[in-house]
Design a protein around this motif. Structure first.
Motif, short mmCIF file in Angstrom:
data_model
loop_
_atom_site.label_atom_id
_atom_site.label_comp_id
_atom_site.label_asym_id
_atom_site.label_seq_id
_atom_site.Cartn_x
_atom_site.Cartn_y
_atom_site.Cartn_z
N TYR A 518 0.83 -1.22 0.00
CA TYR A 518 0.00 0.00 0.00
C TYR A 518 0.86 1.26 0.00
CZ TYR A 518 -4.42 -2.43 0.52
OH TYR A 518 -5.53 -3.21 0.29
N THR A 519 2.06 1.18 0.55
CA THR A 519 2.95 2.35 0.53
C THR A 519 3.41 2.66 -0.88
OG1 THR A 519 3.72 1.84 2.77
CG2 THR A 519 5.09 3.32 1.44
N PHE A 520 3.79 1.65 -1.64
CA PHE A 520 4.34 1.86 -2.96
C PHE A 520 3.28 1.91 -4.06
CE2 PHE A 520 8.09 0.03 -0.76
CZ PHE A 520 8.97 1.07 -0.99
N SER A 521 2.05 1.55 -3.76
CA SER A 521 1.01 1.56 -4.78
C SER A 521 0.23 2.87 -4.83
CB SER A 521 0.01 0.41 -4.53
OG SER A 521 0.62 -0.82 -4.74
N GLY A 522 0.38 3.72 -3.84
CA GLY A 522 -0.40 4.94 -3.83
C GLY A 522 -1.74 4.72 -3.15
N ILE A 548 -4.12 0.15 8.99
CA ILE A 548 -3.23 0.19 7.82
C ILE A 548 -2.94 1.62 7.41
CG2 ILE A 548 -3.07 -0.41 5.37
CD1 ILE A 548 -4.53 -2.96 5.91
N GLU A 549 -3.95 2.49 7.44
CA GLU A 549 -3.76 3.87 6.98
C GLU A 549 -2.69 4.58 7.79
OE1 GLU A 549 -6.59 2.49 7.79
OE2 GLU A 549 -7.68 2.30 5.87
N ARG A 550 -2.72 4.39 9.11
CA ARG A 550 -1.73 5.06 9.95
C ARG A 550 -0.33 4.47 9.75
NH1 ARG A 550 -4.95 5.76 15.75
NH2 ARG A 550 -6.62 7.11 14.94
N LEU A 551 -0.28 3.16 9.56
CA LEU A 551 1.02 2.54 9.33
C LEU A 551 1.62 2.98 7.99
CD1 LEU A 551 0.19 -1.06 10.59
CD2 LEU A 551 1.76 0.56 11.66
N VAL A 552 0.75 3.15 6.98
CA VAL A 552 1.23 3.64 5.69
C VAL A 552 1.70 5.08 5.80
CG1 VAL A 552 0.53 4.19 3.32
CG2 VAL A 552 -0.13 2.01 4.33
N ASP A 553 0.96 5.90 6.55
CA ASP A 553 1.39 7.29 6.76
C ASP A 553 2.74 7.33 7.47
OD1 ASP A 553 -0.87 8.23 5.54
OD2 ASP A 553 -1.98 8.53 7.41
N ARG A 554 2.92 6.43 8.42
CA ARG A 554 4.21 6.37 9.13
C ARG A 554 5.31 5.94 8.17
NH1 ARG A 554 5.58 5.85 14.54
NH2 ARG A 554 7.67 4.98 14.86
N ALA A 555 5.00 5.00 7.28
CA ALA A 555 5.99 4.56 6.29
C ALA A 555 6.35 5.68 5.33
CB ALA A 555 5.46 3.34 5.52
N LEU A 556 5.37 6.47 4.93
CA LEU A 556 5.64 7.58 4.02
C LEU A 556 6.51 8.64 4.67
CD1 LEU A 556 2.13 7.97 2.35
CD2 LEU A 556 4.22 7.14 1.26
N SER A 557 6.46 8.75 5.97
CA SER A 557 7.30 9.73 6.67
C SER A 557 8.78 9.35 6.61
CB SER A 557 6.87 9.86 8.13
OG SER A 557 7.11 8.65 8.84
N CYS A 558 9.07 8.09 6.27
CA CYS A 558 10.46 7.67 6.09
C CYS A 558 11.03 8.13 4.76
CB CYS A 558 10.57 6.14 6.18
SG CYS A 558 10.09 5.44 7.77
#
Length: 564
Positions: A518-522, A548-558
């Motif tokens: 989900y991080t790399f798919s948009g 999942i949404e919060r974990l993806v947001d956290r991943a995008l912060s990297c």
């Protein structure tokens, strides 16, 4: 300078390869032979890739000669293959990558071979023939009976080749992401200029393309090709007084070796500063005269091979070590590895101070984690040395995925993030170094283009564009490089079994995979079973969030690199 002689066995094989190309073209003209085209292409490209890595100088002769009794389409594709061989060797690509591009160079236009000859002879094409020419990529894929799953890289090269060729010589500064297609398209343009009615020498063709394109990568390829074959192509002609001489290579004392083209016996001449002339290509009556000249020893520059460390042996010795002293003895002789360990161990120091010695660095990491830490450092260094047409994309994708996993793992209770990072790095290395021809940037850019199903596991390798692989080969690779442990089994089980049959470790691997997808798919909406899996896993492992949404947001912060 290193001395290099042509092995007569390879010269004979190269002679036969030209005959195989002619027979392959004849088979392509008969519809009944189409089922045998792909196996023949596979074998032919394998022979060419071996020759390109063993005796690349033979391809130099092919670029400086004209072989009679060949149709235009055959000469065009042989020149294209020779240019691809030069670029692959200059970039030090893996032999599997070379083989894929050889296949594309030979098969991209097999559906219009007769039309290529007709157009070269100045004959007008009918409307039906022009339409067939415009659909040549689809027809070529149909003739080869290729599917995207069997040869994704080859399928994409053939499908995108025409568009890449247009963009290369256009005035727009359009980025060309696919390294495979870019190299084959560049070779196609150069080969056409070398086989035109008024043919150009390779160096002149490179200079013309360099000026015509606005693409920096293509300009770098032209520059690399000229530098690789400099000071001149083997077989290039030079005239002295009444005699024609052929360039044979560089002498150890810095002079250039020439041989008399008309002499029956080898007569050599050394020149310190020859006046290069390459306005016209050298024309031989037949290939036998070329193979006779190719048996002469040649001196050419070659880089010193870098000493490769035995990764497996080091990891095995570290696993059997009983303390810091044993580990220090294993790695103390490798200065590069020691420097990397001391630099990266500083992240374990709260003050971010560098370690004062190797023992200090190992003690900061801790005896329980030091084995996985060293394995990760060595795998990361191997990734940095990657030679691949899509190296920049692959390095950025893997680096971003590891950073995301490490960030989540550090916030999870009782989870050794070094072991997980080393496992995932080794997993990605398997596909990048062992089967690079299966990588696909198009698939990797959107791993969730087709929704994930609950009962059908999707491999984490989809992040690199690989959708199918040999599970036993992967298991053997992981065990050989990082040892057998519960996390290796957990990762492999998460690739094969439905999520409701997984244990705690395997569910965590599956959860991390969903977050990365989900991080790399948009932007995308997670299904109910995915939300349930992530929530249950994060509760069990006391992770940073259950959504999942919060974990993806956290991943995008990297700040991951999504490849776009």
């Amino acid at each position: 300078m290193t001395k290099s002689t042509y092995n007569p066995k390879y010269v004979e094989q190269f002679d036969r390869v030209i005959d195989y190309v002619v027979r392959f073209d004849k088979a392509a003209l008969s519809r009944s032979q189409w089922p045998s085209l792909y196996p023949a292409l596979l074998g032919l490209s394998e022979r060419l890739s071996v020759l390109a890595h063993k005796q690349n100088g033979l391809f130099q002769w092919l670029l400086s000669t004209h072989i009679q009794n060949l149709a235009y389409a055959q000469s065009l594709r042989l020149k294209r293959v020779a240019i691809v061989a030069g670029l692959c060797r200059a970039h030090n690509y893996h032999r599997s990558d070379t083989q894929v591009m050889m296949m594309a160079a030979l098969s991209a236009d097999i559906s219009v071979l007769s039309l290529l000859n007709k157009r070269h002879n100045g004959e007008a094409l009918s409307s039906a023939e022009r339409q067939r020419f415009s659909q040549s990529a689809l027809l070529s894929l149909k003739m080869l009976s290729l599917s995207g799953e069997e040869q994704p890289a080859l399928t994409q090269i053939i499908a995108k080749l025409k568009r890449y060729r247009r963009e290369i010589i256009s005035h727009q500064r359009a980025p060309l992401y696919d390294g495979y297609t870019r190299i084959v398209a560049c070779a196609s343009i150069l080969a056409e200029q070398m086989t035109a009615a008024r043919p150009l020498h390779l160096f002149n063709a490179c200079a013309q393309l360099y000026k015509a394109t606005h693409n920096v990568a293509i300009q770098q390829d032209c520059d690399t090709l000229v530098n690789f074959y400099s000071p001149q192509l083997l077989g290039s002609r030079q005239r002295f007084e009444e005699n024609d001489y052929l360039y044979m290579g560089c002498h150890p004392d810095g002079q250039y070796i020439f041989t008399d083209a008309q002499a029956t016996k080898s007569r050599f001449r050394l020149l310190a500063n020859p006046h290069w002339q390459y306005r016209q290509p050298v024309r031989y009556r037949n290939w036998s005269s070329v193979s006779a000249r190719a048996s002469v020893p040649v001196q050419r520059a070659s880089p010193d091979p870098q000493a490769q460390r035995d990764h497996d042996a080091i990891v095995a010795q570290i696993r059997g070590a009983h303390g810091y002293s044993d580990i220090e003895k294993v790695i103390a002789q490798d200065d590069t590895l020691v420097a990397q360990i001391m630099m990266q161990a500083s992240q374990y120091n709260r003050g971010a101070q560098k370690a004062s010695s190797l023992r200090h660095a190992l003690s900061m990491v801790g005896l329980y984690s030091v084995g996985d830490f060293i394995a990760r450092v060595m795998l990361e260094e191997k990734m940095l040395q990657l030679c691949h047409p899509m190296a920049q994309f692959l390095q950025a994708r893997v680096h971003s995925a590891i950073r995301i996993v490490e960030d989540i793992a550090r916030q999870t209770k009782d989870l050794q993030h070094e072991r997980l990072s080393a496992l995932l790095l080794c997993y990605f290395n398997f596909f990048i170094f062992e089967c690079p021809q299966r990588l696909s940037r198009t698939i990797a850019l959107n791993p969730l283009k087709t929704p994930m199903q609950q009962d059908i596991a999707r491999p984490l390798a989809t992040l690199l564009g690989v959708q199918h692989y040999d599970n036993e080969a992967l298991r053997h690779y992981l065990t050989r490089h990082i040892g057998s442990n519960e996390w290796v089994n957990a990762l492999l089980n998460s690739e094969q079994q439905p999520f409701d049959q997984l244990n705690s470790n395997a569910r965590l691997c599956c959860t991390l995979k969903i977050i990365l997808f989900y991080t790399f798919s948009g932007p995308a909406t997670a299904s109910a079973w995915q939300q349930q899996l992530v929530k249950q896993t994060m509760v069990d492992w006391q992770g940073p969030s259950t959504k999942i949404e919060r974990l993806v947001d956290r991943a995008l912060s990297c700040a991951p690199h999504n490849g776009i």
